[in-house]
Scaffold this active site. Structure first.
Site, PDB file in Angstrom:
ATOM      1  N   HIS A 268       0.842  -1.193   0.000  1.00 43.80           N
ATOM      2  CA  HIS A 268       0.000   0.000   0.000  1.00 43.80           C
ATOM      3  C   HIS A 268       0.879   1.246   0.000  1.00 43.80           C
ATOM      4  O   HIS A 268       1.940   1.251   0.624  1.00 43.80           O
ATOM      5  CB  HIS A 268      -0.927   0.023   1.226  1.00 43.80           C
ATOM      6  N   ASP A 319      -8.040  -5.043  -1.082  1.00 45.87           N
ATOM      7  CA  ASP A 319      -8.469  -5.872  -2.212  1.00 45.87           C
ATOM      8  C   ASP A 319      -8.194  -7.355  -2.033  1.00 45.87           C
ATOM      9  O   ASP A 319      -8.666  -8.161  -2.821  1.00 45.87           O
ATOM     10  CB  ASP A 319      -7.760  -5.390  -3.492  1.00 45.87           C
TER      11      ASP A 319
HETATM   12  N1  COA Z   1       3.876  -7.752  -4.737  1.00 44.43           N
HETATM   13  C1  COA Z   1       5.218  -7.872  -4.805  1.00 44.43           C
HETATM   14  N2  COA Z   1       6.055  -6.872  -4.554  1.00 44.43           N
HETATM   15  C2  COA Z   1       5.523  -5.685  -4.222  1.00 44.43           C
HETATM   16  C3  COA Z   1       4.133  -5.490  -4.126  1.00 44.43           C
HETATM   17  C4  COA Z   1       3.316  -6.583  -4.406  1.00 44.43           C
HETATM   18  N3  COA Z   1       1.988  -6.463  -4.341  1.00 44.43           N
HETATM   19  N4  COA Z   1       3.891  -4.221  -3.759  1.00 44.43           N
HETATM   20  C5  COA Z   1       5.077  -3.628  -3.644  1.00 44.43           C
HETATM   21  N5  COA Z   1       6.051  -4.513  -3.925  1.00 44.43           N
HETATM   22  C6  COA Z   1       7.502  -4.263  -3.914  1.00 44.43           C
HETATM   23  C7  COA Z   1       7.904  -3.634  -5.255  1.00 44.43           C
HETATM   24  O1  COA Z   1       8.223  -4.583  -6.215  1.00 44.43           O
HETATM   25  C8  COA Z   1       9.075  -2.800  -4.821  1.00 44.43           C
HETATM   26  O2  COA Z   1      10.177  -3.636  -4.637  1.00 44.43           O
HETATM   27  P1  COA Z   1      11.639  -3.165  -5.052  1.00 44.43           P
HETATM   28  O3  COA Z   1      11.914  -1.983  -4.159  1.00 44.43           O
HETATM   29  O4  COA Z   1      12.481  -4.358  -4.787  1.00 44.43           O
HETATM   30  O5  COA Z   1      11.558  -2.782  -6.498  1.00 44.43           O
HETATM   31  C9  COA Z   1       8.661  -2.298  -3.446  1.00 44.43           C
HETATM   32  O6  COA Z   1       7.772  -3.287  -2.928  1.00 44.43           O
HETATM   33  C10 COA Z   1       7.941  -0.952  -3.504  1.00 44.43           C
HETATM   34  O7  COA Z   1       6.903  -1.045  -4.473  1.00 44.43           O
HETATM   35  P2  COA Z   1       6.077   0.180  -5.039  1.00 44.43           P
HETATM   36  O8  COA Z   1       5.156  -0.254  -6.105  1.00 44.43           O
HETATM   37  O9  COA Z   1       7.043   1.286  -5.357  1.00 44.43           O
HETATM   38  O10 COA Z   1       5.291   0.537  -3.705  1.00 44.43           O
HETATM   39  P3  COA Z   1       4.268   1.684  -3.509  1.00 44.43           P
HETATM   40  O11 COA Z   1       4.103   1.795  -2.060  1.00 44.43           O
HETATM   41  O12 COA Z   1       4.627   2.879  -4.256  1.00 44.43           O
HETATM   42  O13 COA Z   1       2.956   1.098  -4.240  1.00 44.43           O
HETATM   43  C11 COA Z   1       1.093  -0.242  -4.581  1.00 44.43           C
HETATM   44  C12 COA Z   1       1.835   0.672  -3.616  1.00 44.43           C
HETATM   45  C13 COA Z   1      -0.288  -0.493  -4.009  1.00 44.43           C
HETATM   46  C14 COA Z   1       0.949   0.421  -5.971  1.00 44.43           C
HETATM   47  C15 COA Z   1       1.870  -1.559  -4.732  1.00 44.43           C
HETATM   48  O14 COA Z   1       2.065  -2.142  -3.466  1.00 44.43           O
HETATM   49  C16 COA Z   1       1.193  -2.525  -5.675  1.00 44.43           C
HETATM   50  O15 COA Z   1       1.365  -2.433  -6.885  1.00 44.43           O
HETATM   51  N6  COA Z   1       0.381  -3.494  -5.118  1.00 44.43           N
HETATM   52  C17 COA Z   1      -0.334  -4.425  -5.946  1.00 44.43           C
HETATM   53  C18 COA Z   1      -1.588  -3.790  -6.503  1.00 44.43           C
HETATM   54  C19 COA Z   1      -2.653  -3.616  -5.447  1.00 44.43           C
HETATM   55  O16 COA Z   1      -2.931  -4.498  -4.665  1.00 44.43           O
HETATM   56  N7  COA Z   1      -3.291  -2.448  -5.495  1.00 44.43           N
HETATM   57  C20 COA Z   1      -4.364  -2.126  -4.597  1.00 44.43           C
HETATM   58  C21 COA Z   1      -3.950  -1.025  -3.655  1.00 44.43           C
HETATM   59  S1  COA Z   1      -5.192  -0.752  -2.425  1.00 44.43           S
END
Ligand code: COA
Length: 382
Positions: A268, A319
């Site tokens: 998140h 979700d």
């Molecule tokens: N599965 C695997 N790895 C994940 C992950 C997931 N669901 N969410 C984050 N990570 C990892 C990323 O790969 C990244 O790793 P790295 O630093 O080795 O490259 C790190 O955690 C940070 O990820 P990032 O996307 O930059 O985090 P964020 O805090 O900016 O993004 C989300 C938040 C929600 C966009 C992200 O966690 C995500 O894409 N989740 C899956 C989609 C989802 O469930 N969305 C609903 C949100 S309520």
């Protein structure tokens, strides 16, 4: 002389605006460190235990809980608009059968504006009426789109029922068990608002131009549809179905992570601990599984959760458990993202009302990384 007010405030732009405070609001507050979510001062846990979706809708729009007569009035106002104009049902029948239902919702909301003579009136009084219409009509649009997708006639809404019960009724044509209706009602409460998430921010940006509420909500639905936002819940269930069996979970997750694939329903942008909404949805997923005598999807979800904690220290978000919970309620996965919108329309409209009440065009700056003073080369000399 440089115009300091127009100069970008930060030298290095924050990727994805993480941690940037982009406005003020009283609608909801997310405390990512403590794992707390508050709507207009009320903790989500208290609302989930004691409130109803209609009461929360009133709270979000009016900044206080309703008295009984006010709640009754709101319920009546909502049920009066449950039904859709005949032309809208006709329009829905013309849309391609295989369309994504969130795209159908977005298209229909945009079209609804054309049937509301006061759509352009953004006074608080008129905007509240639009908010009532949209909140009342979202469940009908989503249920009707599912029926049409399956080659069935839409079921007329039952104005005696609350939003949650009526939605489940319109999906299947039978009044749902009281327990299912209450679980669904709480799921609507839990998804109602979440501060400046991507779709709400989108709604506020559009409303900030003084475009009307339908336009702002149409844009918000587009933002919600993406897999990184509201599209995640459908993908969670697709992943669970792809995994297939409890015995396959470990190998599947380990391989996906080694291939740097994201596991939907985890992580998140704000919460650094348990998402308080997941606490309730986990319990409901278990309950629905136990009631159906099949906890397979819940058990698999728990194992995915344990692995994600061990391997990546990531918590499930809103979700993750909603997917297996809806699945055990017999709701097709194509509906999960539109259901998110059925709830979030209350938060979007609350934010749009707040934006209109004290509007300032939202117009940030970008940190320019391109070149300057590049000489223009005529096309036949390039
Ligand atoms: N599965 C695997 N790895 C994940 C992950 C997931 N669901 N969410 C984050 N990570 C990892 C990323 O790969 C990244 O790793 P790295 O630093 O080795 O490259 C790190 O955690 C940070 O990820 P990032 O996307 O930059 O985090 P964020 O805090 O900016 O993004 C989300 C938040 C929600 C966009 C992200 O966690 C995500 O894409 N989740 C899956 C989609 C989802 O469930 N969305 C609903 C949100 S309520």
């Amino acid at each position: 002389m440089t115009d300091q007010a127009n100069e970008p405030k930060t030298a290095a732009a924050s990727a994805g605006l993480r941690g940037v405070v982009a406005g003020t609001s009283t609608v909801s507050d997310v405390n990512g460190e403590k794992g707390e979510l508050v709507y207009q001062g009320y903790n989500i846990h208290d609302l989930a235990k004691q409130s109803t979706f209609e009461e929360v809708v009133f709270l979000l729009w009016h900044k206080r809980l309703p008295r009984r007569s006010e709640l009754d009035e709101l319920k009546q106002g909502l049920s009066r608009y449950y039904d859709l104009p005949r032309e809208i049902i006709e329009l829905m029948k013309q849309l391609p059968r295989g369309s994504d239902l969130i795209d159908v919702l977005r298209t229909v909301v945009s079209a609804l504006e054309l049937y509301d003579p006061s759509a352009r009136d953004i006074s608080r009084e008129a905007s509240l009426r639009t908010a009532i219409r949209l909140t009342a009509q979202f469940p009908t649009i989503v249920a009707a789109s599912d029926r049409l997708r399956r080659g069935l006639e839409p079921i007329k809404p039952d104005t005696r029922l609350n939003i949650a019960t009526n939605f489940l009724y319109m999906l299947k044509g039978e009044i749902p068990p009281e327990h299912d209706a209450r679980v669904f009602d709480v799921a609507l409460i839990l998804h109602a608002d979440h501060e400046l998430n991507a779709s709400t921010f989108t709604a506020r940006v559009v409303a900030g131009t003084l475009a009307d509420m339908y336009g702002a909500v149409t844009a918000a639905i587009a933002a919600l549809s993406g897999p990184l936002h509201g599209g995640a819940n459908t993908n969670v269930m697709k992943t669970l179905l792809e995994i297939g069996e409890l015995a396959n979970v470990e190998q599947f997750i380990k391989r996906a992570l080694s291939e740097k694939r994201k596991i939907m329903g985890f992580g998140h942008a704000v919460y650094k601990t348990e998402d308080p909404r997941a606490t309730h949805l986990r319990k409901f997923s278990q309950e629905m599984g136990e009631r159906a005598g099949d906890t397979k999807w819940y058990d698999m979800s728990r194992q995915v959760e344990a692995l994600m904690m061990r391997q990546k220290s990531l918590y499930p978000n809103v979700d993750f458990f909603s997917a297996s919970m809806y699945y055990m309620m017999g709701i097709p996965l194509e509906l999960y993202t539109p259901i998110f919108a059925v709830s979030r329309i209350s938060g979007w409209t609350a934010h749009i009302l707040e934006q209109y009440a004290d509007n300032k065009l939202i117009r940030p700056r970008a940190e320019y990384l391109g070149a300057h003073n590049t000489p223009y080369v005529p096309i036949d000399q390039r």
